[in-house]
Write a protein that holds these residues in place. Structure first.
Motif, mmCIF file in Angstrom:
data_model
loop_
_atom_site.group_PDB
_atom_site.id
_atom_site.type_symbol
_atom_site.label_atom_id
_atom_site.label_comp_id
_atom_site.label_asym_id
_atom_site.label_seq_id
_atom_site.Cartn_x
_atom_site.Cartn_y
_atom_site.Cartn_z
ATOM 1 N N MET A 1 0.846 -1.201 0.000
ATOM 2 C CA MET A 1 0.000 0.000 0.000
ATOM 3 C C MET A 1 0.876 1.243 0.000
ATOM 4 N N LYS A 2 0.360 2.293 -0.645
ATOM 5 C CA LYS A 2 1.053 3.570 -0.575
ATOM 6 C C LYS A 2 0.050 4.705 -0.757
ATOM 7 N N VAL A 3 0.446 5.902 -0.345
ATOM 8 C CA VAL A 3 -0.392 7.092 -0.483
ATOM 9 C C VAL A 3 -0.323 7.587 -1.925
ATOM 10 N N VAL A 4 -1.481 7.790 -2.538
ATOM 11 C CA VAL A 4 -1.494 8.322 -3.905
ATOM 12 C C VAL A 4 -2.210 9.671 -3.996
ATOM 13 N N GLU A 5 -2.895 10.081 -2.940
ATOM 14 C CA GLU A 5 -3.533 11.402 -2.961
ATOM 15 C C GLU A 5 -3.795 11.862 -1.536
ATOM 16 N N LEU A 6 -3.553 13.155 -1.308
ATOM 17 C CA LEU A 6 -3.850 13.788 -0.029
ATOM 18 C C LEU A 6 -4.719 15.012 -0.288
ATOM 19 N N ARG A 7 -5.794 15.141 0.463
ATOM 20 C CA ARG A 7 -6.695 16.276 0.303
ATOM 21 C C ARG A 7 -7.029 16.888 1.664
ATOM 22 N N ARG A 163 -3.780 -0.684 13.479
ATOM 23 C CA ARG A 163 -2.917 0.500 13.473
ATOM 24 C C ARG A 163 -2.196 0.569 12.130
ATOM 25 N N LEU A 164 -2.405 1.685 11.433
ATOM 26 C CA LEU A 164 -1.854 1.866 10.097
ATOM 27 C C LEU A 164 -0.702 2.863 10.165
ATOM 28 N N LYS A 165 0.480 2.414 9.773
ATOM 29 C CA LYS A 165 1.641 3.305 9.747
ATOM 30 C C LYS A 165 1.805 3.863 8.340
ATOM 31 N N ILE A 166 1.944 5.190 8.241
ATOM 32 C CA ILE A 166 2.120 5.865 6.961
ATOM 33 C C ILE A 166 3.461 6.582 6.969
ATOM 34 N N GLY A 167 4.321 6.241 6.013
ATOM 35 C CA GLY A 167 5.649 6.830 5.996
ATOM 36 C C GLY A 167 6.457 6.417 7.204
ATOM 37 N N GLY A 168 7.352 7.300 7.640
ATOM 38 C CA GLY A 168 8.240 6.942 8.742
ATOM 39 C C GLY A 168 7.791 7.416 10.096
ATOM 40 N N GLN A 169 6.653 8.153 10.165
ATOM 41 C CA GLN A 169 6.267 8.749 11.441
ATOM 42 C C GLN A 169 4.830 8.459 11.860
ATOM 43 N N VAL A 170 3.883 8.712 10.987
ATOM 44 C CA VAL A 170 2.474 8.758 11.382
ATOM 45 C C VAL A 170 1.896 7.363 11.589
ATOM 46 N N VAL A 171 1.168 7.212 12.687
ATOM 47 C CA VAL A 171 0.421 5.976 12.953
ATOM 48 C C VAL A 171 -1.033 6.350 13.219
ATOM 49 N N VAL A 215 -5.457 9.626 15.373
ATOM 50 C CA VAL A 215 -4.008 9.725 15.203
ATOM 51 C C VAL A 215 -3.311 9.297 16.488
ATOM 52 N N GLU A 216 -2.584 8.182 16.425
ATOM 53 C CA GLU A 216 -1.835 7.711 17.587
ATOM 54 C C GLU A 216 -0.442 8.309 17.641
ATOM 55 N N GLN A 217 0.138 8.548 16.481
ATOM 56 C CA GLN A 217 1.475 9.138 16.437
ATOM 57 C C GLN A 217 1.493 10.199 15.342
ATOM 58 N N PRO A 218 1.732 11.473 15.716
ATOM 59 C CA PRO A 218 1.718 12.541 14.722
ATOM 60 C C PRO A 218 2.982 12.553 13.872
ATOM 61 N N GLY A 219 2.955 13.371 12.850
ATOM 62 C CA GLY A 219 4.125 13.501 11.983
ATOM 63 C C GLY A 219 3.712 14.099 10.653
ATOM 64 N N ARG A 220 4.472 13.772 9.631
ATOM 65 C CA ARG A 220 4.215 14.312 8.298
ATOM 66 C C ARG A 220 4.060 13.159 7.317
ATOM 67 N N ILE A 221 3.086 13.290 6.413
ATOM 68 C CA ILE A 221 2.878 12.275 5.388
ATOM 69 C C ILE A 221 2.958 12.938 4.022
ATOM 70 N N ALA A 222 3.240 12.143 3.009
ATOM 71 C CA ALA A 222 3.420 12.678 1.669
ATOM 72 C C ALA A 222 2.996 11.655 0.630
ATOM 73 N N ILE A 223 2.755 12.151 -0.585
ATOM 74 C CA ILE A 223 2.456 11.271 -1.703
ATOM 75 C C ILE A 223 3.590 10.267 -1.875
ATOM 76 N N ASP A 224 3.240 9.035 -2.177
ATOM 77 C CA ASP A 224 4.145 7.909 -2.374
ATOM 78 C C ASP A 224 4.697 7.325 -1.084
ATOM 79 N N ASP A 225 4.269 7.846 0.076
ATOM 80 C CA ASP A 225 4.680 7.212 1.331
ATOM 81 C C ASP A 225 4.158 5.775 1.378
ATOM 82 N N PRO A 226 4.994 4.821 1.771
ATOM 83 C CA PRO A 226 4.516 3.453 1.936
ATOM 84 C C PRO A 226 3.669 3.330 3.198
ATOM 85 N N CYS A 227 2.767 2.364 3.204
ATOM 86 C CA CYS A 227 1.903 2.125 4.358
ATOM 87 C C CYS A 227 2.005 0.671 4.771
#
Length: 230
Positions: A1-7, A163-171, A215-227
């Motif tokens: 899985m990966k992020v393909v759009e953020l709105r 619990r879904l982890k997105i990128g290196g920070q956000v859970v 949101v269990e763990q804050p941070g920054r997410i971006a397009i193409d971040d793996p999940c």
């Protein structure tokens, strides 16, 4: 899985903006649905009528962009104004045919159900099959995060409690499916009116599409971040 759009949607129930990256905190995507249109009796503009919200046709003709200290609202004729500008309030009132102001969130969040909404390409493909093989545009669901997931099906049905982890920070902690309303059939931006999506979800998927999460763990997410599952 990966992020393909953020709105994000700086003003609730207006058109929003696609962003390449976003900060995520306990409240959700930074700046998302932080403001809303408010009528004189204190109800906020929405696509449906509830105890707190009032349906206000015409909001999809307006677009909001995040800015500091207040969002910028764009009218159909291209005029722009800060959400704090009384001249803008008058212009929006004229467009909607009712007296309104724009107001920031107070103690109760403007989100319908939860801080972060998530949908997948797999579910979009499944819904498209159910309505005759069409491609369904993700923007109809006004989700914060679109994930690219292989296959075809309502894969999010098994996600609540995980619990879904997105990128290196956000859970994120997935809470429950999102109940949908007539807004998914309404014309907005590049898609026109239709009358079958909500009916199809009612018949085949208990009126739900996608999930909302805390949101269990804050941070920054971006397009193409793996999940992945944390």
């Amino acid at each position: 899985m990966k992020v393909v759009e953020l709105r994000r949607y700086p003003v609730k129930s207006m058109l929003g903006e696609v962003v390449p990256a976003a900060d995520v905190g306990a409240r959700g995507i930074a700046g998302d649905r932080l403001w809303a249109v408010r009528d004189p009796d204190g109800k906020f503009g929405s696509g449906k009528n509830t105890r707190r919200f009032r349906r206000m046709p015409g909001l999809f003709r307006l677009r909001a962009y995040a800015a500091d200290p207040a969002p910028v609202v764009e009218l159909p004729d291209g005029r722009r104004f800060a959400a704090t500008d009384p001249d803008g309030h008058r212009a929006v009132s004229e467009l909607l045919g009712r007296p309104v102001t724009l107001a920031p969130e107070a103690s109760v969040p403007h989100h319908d159900e939860g801080p972060v909404s998530v949908i997948t390409t797999a579910s979009l493909r499944r819904l498209g099959e159910l309505v005759g093989g069409e491609r369904i545009d993700a923007l109809r669901f006004r989700a914060n995060v679109l994930l690219d997931v292989p296959g075809n099906g309502f894969v999010e049905d098994t996600w609540p409690g995980r619990r879904l982890k997105i990128g290196g920070q956000v859970v994120l902690r997935v809470v429950r499916p999102l109940t949908r309303c007539v807004m998914i059939d309404m014309a907005q931006d590049r898609v026109g009116d239709r009358n079958d999506l909500l009916k199809t979800l009612a018949e085949h998927h208990e009126l739900t599409f996608g999930v909302h999460a805390t949101v269990e763990q804050p941070g920054r997410i971006a397009i193409d971040d793996p999940c992945s599952w944390a």
